[in-house]
Structures are given as C-alpha cells and as structure tokens.
Design a protein around this motif. Structure first.
Motif, PDB file in Angstrom:
ATOM      1  N   TRP A 167     -42.273 -15.269  26.273  1.00  9.22           N
ATOM      2  CA  TRP A 167     -42.793 -14.062  27.361  1.00  9.22           C
ATOM      3  C   TRP A 167     -43.166 -13.325  26.097  1.00  9.22           C
ATOM      4  N   GLY A 168     -44.982 -12.911  26.067  1.00  9.10           N
ATOM      5  CA  GLY A 168     -45.597 -12.342  25.104  1.00  9.10           C
ATOM      6  C   GLY A 168     -45.455 -11.018  25.560  1.00  9.10           C
ATOM      7  N   SER A 169     -45.065 -10.795  26.256  1.00  9.89           N
ATOM      8  CA  SER A 169     -44.707  -8.978  26.560  1.00  9.89           C
ATOM      9  C   SER A 169     -43.435  -8.825  26.898  1.00  9.89           C
ATOM     10  N   TYR A 170     -42.906  -9.683  26.078  1.00 13.03           N
ATOM     11  CA  TYR A 170     -40.950  -9.301  26.401  1.00 13.03           C
ATOM     12  C   TYR A 170     -40.982  -8.455  24.985  1.00 13.03           C
ATOM     13  N   GLY A 171     -40.484  -7.176  25.135  1.00 17.46           N
ATOM     14  CA  GLY A 171     -40.641  -6.091  24.026  1.00 17.46           C
ATOM     15  C   GLY A 171     -38.682  -6.016  23.405  1.00 17.46           C
ATOM     16  N   GLY A 172     -38.267  -6.417  23.915  1.00 16.21           N
ATOM     17  CA  GLY A 172     -36.213  -6.476  23.863  1.00 16.21           C
ATOM     18  C   GLY A 172     -35.586  -7.320  22.095  1.00 16.21           C
ATOM     19  N   VAL A 173     -34.589  -6.858  21.943  1.00 13.47           N
ATOM     20  CA  VAL A 173     -34.657  -6.956  20.823  1.00 13.47           C
ATOM     21  C   VAL A 173     -33.173  -8.540  20.628  1.00 13.47           C
ATOM     22  N   ASP A 174     -33.445  -9.119  19.810  1.00 10.63           N
ATOM     23  CA  ASP A 174     -32.475  -9.821  19.285  1.00 10.63           C
ATOM     24  C   ASP A 174     -31.279  -9.423  18.240  1.00 10.63           C
ATOM     25  N   SER A 175     -30.397  -8.939  18.869  1.00  8.27           N
ATOM     26  CA  SER A 175     -29.341  -7.691  17.305  1.00  8.27           C
ATOM     27  C   SER A 175     -28.140  -8.843  16.896  1.00  8.27           C
TER      28      SER A 175
ATOM     29  N   ALA B 215     -40.479 -10.329  33.904  1.00  6.87           N
ATOM     30  CA  ALA B 215     -41.649 -10.409  33.524  1.00  6.87           C
ATOM     31  C   ALA B 215     -43.240 -10.629  34.849  1.00  6.87           C
ATOM     32  N   GLY B 216     -43.733  -9.996  34.442  1.00  7.48           N
ATOM     33  CA  GLY B 216     -44.928  -9.555  35.767  1.00  7.48           C
ATOM     34  C   GLY B 216     -44.550  -9.172  36.797  1.00  7.48           C
ATOM     35  N   GLY B 217     -43.343  -8.466  37.027  1.00  6.23           N
ATOM     36  CA  GLY B 217     -43.261  -7.340  38.047  1.00  6.23           C
ATOM     37  C   GLY B 217     -41.647  -8.146  38.549  1.00  6.23           C
TER      38      GLY B 217
ATOM     39  N   ASN C 152     -32.585 -14.794  31.472  1.00  5.93           N
ATOM     40  CA  ASN C 152     -31.161 -14.213  30.379  1.00  5.93           C
ATOM     41  C   ASN C 152     -31.417 -14.675  29.560  1.00  5.93           C
ATOM     42  N   TYR C 153     -32.364 -16.020  28.870  1.00  2.08           N
ATOM     43  CA  TYR C 153     -32.257 -16.033  26.995  1.00  2.08           C
ATOM     44  C   TYR C 153     -33.890 -16.459  26.687  1.00  2.08           C
ATOM     45  N   PRO C 154     -34.449 -14.786  26.880  1.00  2.00           N
ATOM     46  CA  PRO C 154     -35.988 -14.950  26.383  1.00  2.00           C
ATOM     47  C   PRO C 154     -36.185 -14.874  24.859  1.00  2.00           C
ATOM     48  N   LEU C 155     -36.734 -15.856  24.531  1.00  2.00           N
ATOM     49  CA  LEU C 155     -37.341 -16.356  23.193  1.00  2.00           C
ATOM     50  C   LEU C 155     -37.510 -14.874  22.053  1.00  2.00           C
ATOM     51  N   VAL C 156     -37.018 -14.985  20.887  1.00  2.00           N
ATOM     52  CA  VAL C 156     -37.428 -13.544  20.675  1.00  2.00           C
ATOM     53  C   VAL C 156     -37.867 -14.468  19.391  1.00  2.00           C
ATOM     54  N   ASP C 157     -39.512 -14.500  18.404  1.00  2.00           N
ATOM     55  CA  ASP C 157     -39.716 -14.817  17.058  1.00  2.00           C
ATOM     56  C   ASP C 157     -38.379 -14.105  16.201  1.00  2.00           C
ATOM     57  N   PRO C 158     -38.304 -14.736  15.318  1.00  2.00           N
ATOM     58  CA  PRO C 158     -37.610 -14.377  14.211  1.00  2.00           C
ATOM     59  C   PRO C 158     -38.448 -13.845  12.871  1.00  2.00           C
ATOM     60  N   CYS C 159     -39.070 -13.633  12.927  1.00  2.00           N
ATOM     61  CA  CYS C 159     -40.867 -13.557  12.120  1.00  2.00           C
ATOM     62  C   CYS C 159     -41.018 -12.654  12.326  1.00  2.00           C
ATOM     63  N   ALA C 160     -40.373 -11.059  13.095  1.00  2.00           N
ATOM     64  CA  ALA C 160     -41.066 -10.271  13.529  1.00  2.00           C
ATOM     65  C   ALA C 160     -40.436  -9.167  13.175  1.00  2.00           C
TER      66      ALA C 160
END
Length: 185
Positions: A21-29, A43-45, A55-63
């Motif tokens: 999701w381009g709009s996901y602002g969460g963190v992969d801790s 997403a999208g309200g 429950n498993y939004p992908l997070v880019d590790p190169c960020a």
C-alpha cells in the motif's frame, strides 16, 4: 496476497503474504517485511469493523527508518530520514545488507540514537556498499560478533563514522572510505 516463498512479491521480498500500500505509514519493527503498527490497515477509508483489513501490509526494507532481518539488497537510491533522524537497524543474526550505492542521509542531529546503520546484539552481519552521512554515528556496532563492514563511503557524520563498541568481537572493517570532521573509527 501471496503465499509462495519461491517467488518474490512486488517489493522484492519473499511472497508469503500481505499487500503493498503506497499510503501505509506503519512500521516493521521486527524486520520480517510486514508492518506491525496500525493494523489491520484499512486503505481508502475502509469502514468495516476489525479484523477486516490487511493484517500483513508489506513494508519496503530500503526505507528510513528501517528494520532489516535477513539478506536485503537495495537499489542505488537516495534515502533521507524523516524528522526522527533514525536510519536502518539490523536485528537478526546472519544478515547481509547490500546497499548497492544507496545513500542514507541523516538530519544532522547529534542525539545518541541517530545512527545511519545500527548493528546491536546480533552475529554474522555484513554491511556493504552504503553511502552514509548526516547521522551522529554512520555505522554503530555494539554487543555484536563477526560483523563485516566493507566498501562503504561514510562521511560528514556528527560524531563517529564507524563505532565498534562494548562487547563486540571479530569485527572486520575493510575497503571503506571514512571521513568525518570529528572522529572516524
């Protein structure tokens, strides 16, 4: 969603679940490639009651800020910290982080936790091919064994270019260009 470890997902990781999701602002801790804050992500309200959502939004590790567990290779891009100023933490044993020329740029703050790459409490880690500037510590290693730091360009950090601290053994720092106004290693 995808559940086949033999193919890659849309951001280059193993295809074991989640959506990007381009709009996901969460963190992969945890460094597993999935966000674990703000979930389920809607997403999208999406207004459905929990547990509807991703429950498993992908997070880019190169960020930045980022958490790496395992082998990660980033494309040659410029990454700048947000106002928090934190870089990338490597949190698992047997991890290789290849930057491929990626530039990690801090916000020139001198708080102790402003580290371009942090390697703490792990073993058998390699950091290779990064350009790191503008952090308090370019690369920070503490309580870690068998860490290899090679072919990096570490410059213009606020305190130390490469810090090898307490309880670390077997560190190899080779073929790096380390220049700072204060101290280097």
């Amino acid at each position: 969603q995808c559940f086949n470890e033999n193919i890659t997902n849309i951001i280059g990781g193993p295809c074991i679940g989640g959506n990007y999701w381009g709009s996901y602002g969460g963190v992969d801790s945890t460094g597993d490639g999935f966000g674990n804050s703000g979930i389920p992500y809607k997403a999208g309200g999406i207004s459905a009651a929990d547990p509807i959502g991703d429950n498993y939004p992908l997070v880019d590790p190169c960020a930045l800020p980022g958490v790496i567990c395992g082998n990660v290779e980033c494309p040659n891009v410029n990454l700048a910290t947000d106002s928090g100023g934190e870089g990338i933490a490597i949190v698992c044993d047997n991890s290789v982080f290849k930057c491929g020329g990626t530039r990690l740029a801090g916000n020139n703050e001198s708080e102790d936790d402003m580290r371009g790459i942090e390697v703490v409490g792990v073993s058998n880690v390699t950091v290779e091919g990064c350009e790191i500037e503008g952090f308090k510590y370019g690369i920070y290693v503490r309580d870690a064994d068998n860490v290899t730091i090679k072919d990096n360009n570490v410059h213009d950090n606020m305190d130390t270019g490469v810090y090898i601290g307490d309880y670390s053994k077997g560190a190899l720092v080779t073929l790096n260009n380390i220049t700072n106004e204060h101290s280097t290693l």
